[in-house]
Motif scaffolding. Structure first.
Motif, mmCIF file in Angstrom:
data_model
loop_
_atom_site.group_PDB
_atom_site.id
_atom_site.type_symbol
_atom_site.label_atom_id
_atom_site.label_comp_id
_atom_site.label_asym_id
_atom_site.label_seq_id
_atom_site.Cartn_x
_atom_site.Cartn_y
_atom_site.Cartn_z
ATOM 1 N N ALA A 31 43.872 40.020 27.252
ATOM 2 C CA ALA A 31 42.891 40.318 28.301
ATOM 3 C C ALA A 31 43.628 40.255 29.637
ATOM 4 C CB ALA A 31 41.761 39.299 28.273
ATOM 5 N N GLU A 33 42.953 38.844 32.474
ATOM 6 C CA GLU A 33 42.793 37.659 33.322
ATOM 7 C C GLU A 33 44.031 36.778 33.454
ATOM 8 O OE1 GLU A 33 40.397 38.429 30.888
ATOM 9 O OE2 GLU A 33 39.232 39.490 32.398
ATOM 10 N N PRO A 34 44.720 36.424 32.370
ATOM 11 C CA PRO A 34 45.860 35.527 32.582
ATOM 12 C C PRO A 34 47.132 36.227 33.062
ATOM 13 C CG PRO A 34 45.604 35.931 30.240
ATOM 14 C CD PRO A 34 44.443 36.617 30.944
ATOM 15 N N SER A 36 49.622 38.769 35.382
ATOM 16 C CA SER A 36 49.894 39.352 36.697
ATOM 17 C C SER A 36 51.234 40.071 36.619
ATOM 18 C CB SER A 36 49.917 38.278 37.787
ATOM 19 O OG SER A 36 50.957 37.350 37.556
#
Length: 140
Positions: A31, A33-34, A36
């Protein structure tokens, strides 16, 4: 499995998992979200994964060149590929926009990729076949 510009399927990625636990935990990390600074290009996928520590884990996978992908992650796992590599590959396989196409790899990823590929080229030039430990891709 070759990374000649063709995105892998989730089934191909999960087939790389060393065990059921890695498949489960890797899937949880598939996903945006974690992650970058995730990107893909030149036969590689890379990104930073937020974990429990103060610094994100640096994860890079060489999906181009050779018969077997290579993995590098700064996490302490002894599994190859680790859950972070599986999660990032699943994110990439799903065509997630969080994994940007075409940027140059960051210095930390480019350095590892360059070294791995130079060693593979030297072995090929010497007439060696295969890459012992290719799943680890040059260590941590």
């Amino acid at each position: 499995m070759s990374g000649d510009g063709v995105r892998w399927t989730a089934e191909q990625v999960l087939a790389l998992a060393p065990d059921a636990s890695s498949r489960k935990h890797g899937s949880r990390l598939a996903a945006p979200e974690p992650w970058s600074e995730a990107g893909t290009g030149d036969g590689a996928v890379w990104g930073l994964c937020r974990g429990s520590g103060s610094r994100p884990y640096r994860t890079v996978i060489d999906v181009g060149g050779g018969d077997a992908p290579g993995y590098r992650c700064t996490c302490p796992s002894r599994k190859f590929p680790c859950k972070h590599a599986l999660g990032l590959l699943l994110l990439w396989a799903g065509g997630e926009p969080a994994v940007r196409e075409g940027p140059e790899p960051p210095e930390w990823a480019a350095e590892w990729l360059g070294g791995r590929r130079a060693r593979a080229a030297a072995r090929t030039g010497a007439g060696a076949t295969g890459e012992p430990g290719s799943g680890r891709g040059g260590g941590r």
